[in-house]
Write a protein that holds these residues in place. Structure first.
Motif, PDB file in Angstrom:
ATOM      1  N   GLU A 132    -103.587 -66.422  32.768  1.00  6.37           N
ATOM      2  CA  GLU A 132    -103.198 -67.653  32.089  1.00  6.37           C
ATOM      3  C   GLU A 132    -101.820 -68.093  32.588  1.00  6.37           C
ATOM      4  N   PRO A 133    -101.530 -69.406  32.514  1.00  6.65           N
ATOM      5  CA  PRO A 133    -100.234 -69.903  32.996  1.00  6.65           C
ATOM      6  C   PRO A 133     -99.106 -69.520  32.045  1.00  6.65           C
ATOM      7  N   LEU A 134     -97.896 -69.468  32.577  1.00  3.08           N
ATOM      8  CA  LEU A 134     -96.726 -69.209  31.744  1.00  3.08           C
ATOM      9  C   LEU A 134     -96.334 -70.437  30.937  1.00  3.08           C
ATOM     10  N   TRP A 177     -84.773 -60.403  29.311  1.00  2.00           N
ATOM     11  CA  TRP A 177     -85.163 -61.161  30.493  1.00  2.00           C
ATOM     12  C   TRP A 177     -85.313 -62.642  30.167  1.00  2.00           C
ATOM     13  N   TYR A 178     -84.988 -63.477  31.137  1.00  2.00           N
ATOM     14  CA  TYR A 178     -85.138 -64.929  31.031  1.00  2.00           C
ATOM     15  C   TYR A 178     -85.830 -65.430  32.293  1.00  2.00           C
ATOM     16  N   LEU A 179     -86.483 -66.587  32.185  1.00  2.00           N
ATOM     17  CA  LEU A 179     -87.116 -67.184  33.355  1.00  2.00           C
ATOM     18  C   LEU A 179     -86.534 -68.581  33.583  1.00  2.00           C
ATOM     19  N   PHE A 180     -85.871 -68.730  34.724  1.00  2.00           N
ATOM     20  CA  PHE A 180     -85.381 -70.030  35.168  1.00  2.00           C
ATOM     21  C   PHE A 180     -86.429 -70.624  36.111  1.00  2.00           C
ATOM     22  N   TYR A 181     -86.622 -71.924  36.055  1.00  2.00           N
ATOM     23  CA  TYR A 181     -87.576 -72.558  36.969  1.00  2.00           C
ATOM     24  C   TYR A 181     -87.271 -74.048  37.068  1.00  2.00           C
ATOM     25  N   ALA A 182     -87.998 -74.735  37.946  1.00  5.51           N
ATOM     26  CA  ALA A 182     -87.823 -76.177  38.127  1.00  5.51           C
ATOM     27  C   ALA A 182     -89.060 -76.906  37.624  1.00  5.51           C
ATOM     28  N   ASP A 188     -86.125 -70.435  29.869  1.00  6.05           N
ATOM     29  CA  ASP A 188     -86.715 -69.968  28.611  1.00  6.05           C
ATOM     30  C   ASP A 188     -86.585 -68.451  28.559  1.00  6.05           C
ATOM     31  N   ARG A 189     -86.496 -67.946  27.355  1.00  8.98           N
ATOM     32  CA  ARG A 189     -86.453 -66.494  27.167  1.00  8.98           C
ATOM     33  C   ARG A 189     -87.853 -65.918  27.351  1.00  8.98           C
ATOM     34  N   LEU A 190     -87.940 -64.775  28.004  1.00 11.01           N
ATOM     35  CA  LEU A 190     -89.215 -64.082  28.133  1.00 11.01           C
ATOM     36  C   LEU A 190     -89.431 -63.192  26.912  1.00 11.01           C
ATOM     37  N   GLN A 191     -90.427 -63.551  26.104  1.00 14.05           N
ATOM     38  CA  GLN A 191     -90.767 -62.752  24.917  1.00 14.05           C
ATOM     39  C   GLN A 191     -91.324 -61.399  25.351  1.00 14.05           C
ATOM     40  N   THR A 192     -92.208 -61.424  26.337  1.00 14.62           N
ATOM     41  CA  THR A 192     -92.617 -60.248  27.101  1.00 14.62           C
ATOM     42  C   THR A 192     -92.516 -60.658  28.563  1.00 14.62           C
ATOM     43  N   THR A 211     -94.751 -61.286  30.487  1.00 14.88           N
ATOM     44  CA  THR A 211     -95.846 -62.197  30.848  1.00 14.88           C
ATOM     45  C   THR A 211     -95.992 -63.362  29.862  1.00 14.88           C
ATOM     46  N   LYS A 212     -95.010 -63.549  28.975  1.00 10.54           N
ATOM     47  CA  LYS A 212     -95.121 -64.610  27.970  1.00 10.54           C
ATOM     48  C   LYS A 212     -93.738 -65.169  27.652  1.00 10.54           C
ATOM     49  N   LEU A 213     -93.617 -66.496  27.721  1.00 14.00           N
ATOM     50  CA  LEU A 213     -92.369 -67.150  27.375  1.00 14.00           C
ATOM     51  C   LEU A 213     -92.262 -67.350  25.863  1.00 14.00           C
ATOM     52  N   ALA A 214     -91.032 -67.374  25.368  1.00 14.02           N
ATOM     53  CA  ALA A 214     -90.811 -67.467  23.927  1.00 14.02           C
ATOM     54  C   ALA A 214     -90.989 -68.884  23.397  1.00 14.02           C
ATOM     55  N   GLY A 215     -90.988 -69.877  24.269  1.00 12.67           N
ATOM     56  CA  GLY A 215     -91.102 -71.262  23.805  1.00 12.67           C
ATOM     57  C   GLY A 215     -89.803 -71.806  23.260  1.00 12.67           C
TER      58      GLY A 215
END
Length: 448
Positions: free
Chosen positions: A240-242, A264-269, A288-292, A294-298
């Protein structure tokens, strides 16, 4: 070669079929969780005692390159353990590969010490007939490490698929480097597209995570993540997509960042169409913060938006059914320095001379970030007329001394026939990063 790693796990017949297929195709398969930690600990303790005994015996240790040794193990407990030499998972794979009677011929250990290096390029087994005759698999080595296989402990390296090549052809592919990679990603649904962009890998809790985008040419890219037990892969997409493509139809250049507290955090464009408060429409940066893993916290927030002319990608660009003066910020790379967060990024159009590397600064990882001061152009890397064009999409690495930082990036050759990988020293002055590059002549790294 069969590589086994820690723990204990159960595998189905389908799993064993897959391992056998990987072994026949690549010459290696990795089987996680075969051995209990107790067994590995017993081997470790018994091995240490045996090693020091052999060390004091003439010929007790066979030299193996620099600071490395090989020794055979006695056929006594704990080495002669059915959970090792007759392990049902390993035996299940061997039966699928050999299809006939086979025997175990040796039980031994490679021992690298601090200061050791990779062995010279070699085959694990001598050919049955000659180096020019390729045969099916006829011999295997089963390895299970007594330490974590990490960069610090010396990562495992082999050339995938060269076991089915004549010697000279295999060595040529090794020299080119292509066979050390193989197909890292087991791709997701082909309907998502066949353009895979800008992967980055993170390591967390004994698992490797490959973040990437996939889409159709330069449209409809979505962020995804795949997992593997080893850095070489293969990586399996999680399914599934992030980020929901319905609310974010274009997202690229994922960059995982681990803060000092382990979060962990995920930066993107991603794309933005509004032009309020002086920002320009186009691709810009988000976090966004990575909740896990493989899943962003929203809890996503804008990192930086384009505000300057040098960040223009294309005027009068047709996007989402309308015409925009399109600007681009992409390729985020975050570095924490002296308590502040620096989000490096590339701005402009990637194949033109206005493309370059700049940065934004924040006191908090989630922002707000400011890149004020770059109104006239990028401050870290920019084109050098007649020599370097479009330097960008950087990463930051440490040099051989473990202290000096370097910016790794790509740039066009002057005739625009290819982009090549470049490296220049990162300099910090008054809490501001800069670079003496881009350079276009060979440089010497002497500080080690």
């Amino acid at each position: 070669m069969v590589q086994s790693i820690g723990g204990i796990a159960k595998y189905s017949a389908t799993d064993l079929d897959r391992f056998a297929q990987e072994l026949n195709k690549d010459g290696i398969c990795v089987i996680p969780g075969v051995f209990e930690q107790k067994l590995i600990d017993e081997w470790t303790q018994a091995f240490e005692k045996l090693f020091y005994e052999r060390q004091n015996q003439p010929g007790g240790l066979a030299p193996r390159e620099i600071s490395g040794y090989y020794l055979t193990l006695p056929w006594i407990y704990p080495f002669a353990n059915e959970l090792v030499f007759a392990n049902p998972v390993i035996m299940g794979v061997l039966k699928r590969v050999f299809f006939q009677e086979y025997v175990m011929v040796q039980l031994g250990v490679d021992v690298p010490f601090q200061g050791s290096d990779y062995q010279e390029t070699h085959r694990d087994f001598r050919p049955l007939f000659s180096d020019q005759i390729v045969t099916p698999l006829y011999a295997l080595a089963v390895n299970f490490p007594l330490v974590e296989v990490t960069a610090e402990n010396g990562p495992f390296q082999m050339a995938r698929g060269t076991h089915v090549l004549p010697r000279e052809e295999g060595l040529k592919k090794v020299a080119s480097g292509e066979d050390f990679v193989g197909n890292a990603l087991q791709g997701p649904d082909p309907a998502l597209g066949d353009n895979f962009w800008a992967p980055e890998v993170a390591y967390c809790d004994r698992q490797f995570y490959l973040y990437y985008s996939v889409g159709h040419e330069d449209k409809n890219h979505q962020l995804r993540v795949a997992t593997s037990d080893t850095p070489l892969g293969p990586y399996q997409d999680v399914g599934e997509p992030l980020v929901d493509p319905n609310s974010c139809p274009f997202a690229i250049d994922p960059h995982p960042f681990r803060d000092d507290d382990g979060q962990w955090y995920l930066f993107y464009a991603r794309d933005f169409l509004d032009t309020s408060d002086g920002v320009r429409a186009g691709t810009a940066l988000f976090v966004d913060r990575l909740q896990t893993m493989t899943k962003l916290a929203g809890e996503g927030k804008v990192v930086l938006r384009a505000r300057s002319d040098w960040q223009r990608f294309l005027a009068n660009r047709l996007m989402y059914g309308e015409i925009y003066d399109w600007h681009t910020l992409e390729g985020p790379c975050v570095r924490k320095h002296e308590g502040k967060y620096y989000c490096f990024y590339s701005g402009g159009r990637w194949e033109t001379e206005n493309y370059g590397v700049d940065y934004g600064i924040a006191d908090n990882v989630m922002g707000p970030y400011s890149d004020a001061g770059n109104e006239t152009g990028p401050r870290v890397l920019k084109s050098v007329p007649n020599f370097v064009r479009g330097p960008g999409h950087n990463s930051i690495v440490l040099g051989p001394d473990g202290k000096t930082e370097y910016v790794v990036y790509h740039a066009w050759t002057e005739n625009m026939d290819m982009r090549q990988i470049c490296l220049d020293m990162l300099i910090w002055k008054l809490e501001r990063p800069s670079c003496n590059g881009p350079t276009w002549t060979p440089q010497t790294i002497s500080n080690y």
